[in-house]
Structures are given as C-alpha cells and as structure tokens.
Design an enzyme around this catalytic site. Sequence first.
Site, short mmCIF file in Angstrom:
data_model
loop_
_atom_site.label_atom_id
_atom_site.label_comp_id
_atom_site.label_asym_id
_atom_site.label_seq_id
_atom_site.Cartn_x
_atom_site.Cartn_y
_atom_site.Cartn_z
N VAL A 264 0.83 -1.20 0.00
CA VAL A 264 0.00 0.00 0.00
C VAL A 264 0.86 1.26 0.00
O VAL A 264 0.66 2.17 -0.80
CB VAL A 264 -0.96 -0.01 1.22
CG1 VAL A 264 -1.71 1.30 1.32
CG2 VAL A 264 -1.93 -1.17 1.10
N THR B 144 -1.55 -3.85 9.70
CA THR B 144 -2.45 -4.08 10.84
C THR B 144 -2.78 -5.57 10.84
O THR B 144 -3.86 -5.97 10.44
CB THR B 144 -3.76 -3.26 10.73
OG1 THR B 144 -4.30 -3.45 9.41
CG2 THR B 144 -3.52 -1.81 10.96
N GLU C 38 -4.09 -6.15 -5.18
CA GLU C 38 -2.73 -6.50 -5.57
C GLU C 38 -2.74 -6.94 -7.02
O GLU C 38 -3.68 -7.59 -7.47
CB GLU C 38 -2.21 -7.64 -4.69
CG GLU C 38 -1.83 -7.13 -3.32
CD GLU C 38 -1.30 -8.24 -2.43
OE1 GLU C 38 -0.78 -9.24 -2.95
OE2 GLU C 38 -1.41 -8.09 -1.21
N LYS D 160 -14.52 0.51 4.56
CA LYS D 160 -13.46 -0.39 4.12
C LYS D 160 -13.77 -1.84 4.52
O LYS D 160 -13.74 -2.75 3.69
CB LYS D 160 -12.13 0.07 4.73
CG LYS D 160 -10.98 -0.90 4.56
CD LYS D 160 -10.59 -1.06 3.10
CE LYS D 160 -9.73 -2.27 2.87
NZ LYS D 160 -8.38 -2.03 2.51
N CYS E 239 -5.80 -9.34 2.75
CA CYS E 239 -6.89 -8.49 3.26
C CYS E 239 -8.14 -9.26 3.68
O CYS E 239 -8.58 -9.15 4.83
CB CYS E 239 -7.29 -7.47 2.19
SG CYS E 239 -6.02 -6.24 1.92
C1 UDX Z 1 -8.75 -7.00 -1.94
C2 UDX Z 1 -9.82 -5.98 -2.38
O1 UDX Z 1 -10.30 -6.31 -3.68
C3 UDX Z 1 -9.23 -4.58 -2.35
O2 UDX Z 1 -10.23 -3.65 -2.71
C4 UDX Z 1 -8.76 -4.37 -0.93
O3 UDX Z 1 -8.43 -3.10 -0.62
C5 UDX Z 1 -7.65 -5.36 -0.60
O4 UDX Z 1 -8.22 -6.65 -0.68
P1 UDX Z 1 -6.73 -8.30 -3.05
O5 UDX Z 1 -6.50 -8.93 -1.72
O6 UDX Z 1 -5.56 -7.80 -3.81
O7 UDX Z 1 -7.74 -7.06 -2.93
O8 UDX Z 1 -7.42 -9.41 -3.95
P2 UDX Z 1 -8.77 -9.58 -4.79
O9 UDX Z 1 -8.49 -9.40 -6.21
O10 UDX Z 1 -9.85 -8.80 -4.21
O11 UDX Z 1 -9.02 -11.14 -4.53
C6 UDX Z 1 -9.18 -11.65 -3.20
C7 UDX Z 1 -9.37 -13.13 -3.21
O12 UDX Z 1 -10.61 -13.50 -3.78
C8 UDX Z 1 -8.31 -13.90 -4.00
O13 UDX Z 1 -7.98 -15.08 -3.29
C9 UDX Z 1 -9.02 -14.21 -5.31
O14 UDX Z 1 -8.51 -15.34 -5.98
C10 UDX Z 1 -10.43 -14.44 -4.82
N1 UDX Z 1 -11.46 -14.21 -5.85
C11 UDX Z 1 -11.66 -12.96 -6.33
C12 UDX Z 1 -12.28 -15.26 -6.27
O15 UDX Z 1 -12.11 -16.42 -5.85
N2 UDX Z 1 -13.28 -15.00 -7.17
C13 UDX Z 1 -13.51 -13.75 -7.67
O16 UDX Z 1 -14.44 -13.59 -8.47
C14 UDX Z 1 -12.68 -12.70 -7.24
#
Ligand code: UDX
Length: 435
Positions: A20, A95, A159, A208, A264
């Site tokens: 971040v 955090t 990410e 959030k 997250c």
């Molecule tokens: C997330 C939030 O999207 C972002 O807004 C926040 O601030 C941080 O957390 P991130 O952790 O980078 O972002 O990943 P994200 O793309 O959201 O995917 C999270 C998890 O869900 C991954 O394990 C991903 O594989 C899974 N996922 C996501 C699914 O299984 N199906 C989906 O349709 C979307």
Amino acid sequence: MKDESARMGSKIAVIGTGYVGLTTGACLAHLGHDVICADIVPEKVEALNRGEIPILEAGLDDLVHEGLRSGQLRFVLGSEHAVDDAEFVYLCVPTPQGEDGSADLSYIEAAAQQIGPHLQSEAIVINKSTVPVGSTFVVEQALGRADVSVVSNPEFLREGSAVHDFLNPDRVVIGAEDQGAAIRVAGLYLGLAAPLQVTDPASAETIKYASNAFLATKISFVNAIAAVCEAVGADVNDVVLGMGYDKRIGNAFLRPGPGWGGSCFPKDSRALVRIAEDAGYDFDLLKGVITVNEEQFERVADKIEHMAGGAVEGKTVAVWGLTFKARTDDMRDSPALEIVRRLRARGAVVQAYDPSVEEPGDPRLDGIEIATDPYAACAGAEVLAILTEWDEFKWLDFDKVGETMAAKRVVDARNLVDRTALLRRGFVYQGIGRA
Ligand code: UDX
C-alpha cells in the site's frame, strides 16, 4: 490523467513501503506531489533508492523510476526524517490479525508515537491502513498533538492492479471530523476522476471493512452455489453468466474458485466479526461466509484426493499456482498453500510450479518440491491441481502434460483451462461447480 492543480504538488511523507505504502507514494509522486517514503528496514530503503522493487506489481517499477528520476520520490530510513517538512503524512503500516481475531494496532500506534514530536503544526496525518472503527482517535492519542488533524482515507487497491486502482479509483473516501482537513486531503486527488465521499471517520473505517466483507460474501456465495451445481448437475459458469445479466447483481467478483485469501479478506472479515461482536452484534452472516471459505479449501482437497483414486497417501500431486491469485507474487493466506498443506497432511508428495516463485527458500514452501516449469511439476503425477488462475496455464501443451503424468487427471479449481480440449486429449477433468 494528471490535473494541473495537482501538479502544484504538496509535500507528503508516506510511512511504510509495503504494497500500500509503495503504491501510494509512487502514484502520489506521479500525480505531481513531492513524496518521501520511510521504512525501518535499511536494505529495503537502499534497494528502493536504487530503483529495485521488492514486489511484483504491474506498472509500479515505471512509476518508481519516474519518481526517482524527477526527484519527486525519495526513500529514507526512519519516519522522523520523512515527516519534519511534510504537510501530509500517510500511515501505511501493517495491521495484522491479533490472536483474538481483532486487528493488531501496535505498528500504527508505534508509528504515530514516533512521528508525533516531529510533525509540522497544521500537518494532516492520513490513515490508509485498515483499522477498526475508532482508530482515528487512537492515532490522535498516540500522536499527542492538538495542532495536527487525523483523517481516515481507506485504500481499495487490489494486488496486481494496485497502480491502476490508485489512479482510476471507483471512489475516494475521506473520513474526518475536521471539514477543512478533509478538503485539503481531497485536494491531493484532484487529478483523479472519481466520486469523492467525505464522511466521519467511523463511517470511512466501516466502509473499508464492509466493502471487503461484501466482496468475500460474493465469492463464498458463488462457491456455495458451485457446490449446489455439482449436486444438481448444473454448470456454475452458466449460472453466474445468467445471474450477472441482472444489473442488480452484475458479473464482477463471482468467479468460483478454491476460496478467497490474500492479505486483506481473511484478516478483515475476521476483524469485522470481532468489531461487531465487541459492539454487541453477532455477525452470523459473515461468520457463515468465513466457514464456507474454509469448507471450500477442504472441498478442493477432497476433489483432488478423489481424483487420485480415493487417497493421496504416497502419491504425487502436481500443483500449478501457489500465490493467492494470479499476477502477484504474494502467498499470504493463499488458498493454494492451504490446499497443499491439507494434501501433504494426507500423505501426498506435492510438486508445484508457480511463475512468480523462483526459489524454494520461503519456509511456507518447506516440504513442497518446487519445479522450474509447469511440465516438470507434472512428472509422474497422479493428478494435476490448478490452484491459481495464471493466464499462461491456459496455453500450455497438454499433450506434453499428459505424456509426463502417471495418469491424465486434472482438477481445475479455477475453471481456467479449456475443458473440451482436455477431454479430447483423454484427460479426466473436474472443475468447480461443473462436471
Ligand atoms: C482486496 C480488495 O479487492 C481490495 O479492494 C482491498 O483493498 C484489498 O483486498 P486483493 O486482496 O488484492 O484485494 O485481492 P482480490 O483481487 O480482491 O481477490 C481476493 C481473493 O478472492 C483472491 O484469493 C481471489 O482469488 C479471490 N477471488 C476474487 C475469487 O475467488 N473470485 C472472484 O471472483 C474474485
């Protein structure tokens, strides 16, 4: 798009150069601000000053190099040196999840205590870390400065597309008691075409958590529907397509898979359960979302075991993908690792390949044989499990994969590869929520 007024540039310090902080610092420099990023790890600061980026994040190298060249982005050791001249200070420290599920605020409190005495009068401290409701007050206390405002400005960066998300946000949320401070923070984002929401700190902090919890709910929901589809003989891909045409539902974030993970969702969903509990509300719905996710790891491990003939004890399982999702090298709370752990506990020998994992030095990979290419991972394997949705897995030579394996069996936990093409080549195939 840059805006001329933003190019006037404010003096900004960013505390913490993780995903971040580094993205925030590099993007703010790109928008025309003067940014100093501080970290406590000397090697990291030295590497960043040489333009070496410690994480895989699309477009971040370019922005860091651009900022270093123009002098608008600098990295220093220790936060005291970063903040003395800053009008705005972003707190971007971790955090992590505490023992009881709540967010551990010790890093953020320590950072605030450290910078407090060094801040300019009228400086604004902007909290980007994900923190429980009421943390703005905790930061104010730790700073110990009545002449400094604290504002909550949560990040919504995914990410792998964090730079894109920062520069093209769906919204900018600012939570502040002091409207003047909120307006000054809003000014930092003038170059971005996004709705701006100014609210109180508690609401900003809740936005959030609620957003992440809702997104996790969508995925757990679709994974539960996938289980129903398997039971009734429906195809979840078609079901999701049909659902998504309804504008109230939409088709985003409804991909079935091995469960959600990353830095997250797991910690934020647990933290929200805890926040609600502490406030007297039993968030059963969100607890269910977390349970469905844990069940999903087990369901996928069971599928792989079933595909291997009913037991994996002593058998070789090939795994493609170890990161928590594609286009990142992050393995924190990765569903893939969780499933591998379960397979190994059942006696499987796991040979894994991931395009972003080069050396097996990471302790999380202990006991897993890391292959240097996807075909090598399949050598002698009874079953191949596709656990992360890396695009390149779609385009591999499946004739070659089949020749390498002991048996042509695939569990595709991301519904990624072309099922028909695999069946044509004599593979036994199982996806998620479909035959
Ligand atoms: C997330 C939030 O999207 C972002 O807004 C926040 O601030 C941080 O957390 P991130 O952790 O980078 O972002 O990943 P994200 O793309 O959201 O995917 C999270 C998890 O869900 C991954 O394990 C991903 O594989 C899974 N996922 C996501 C699914 O299984 N199906 C989906 O349709 C979307």
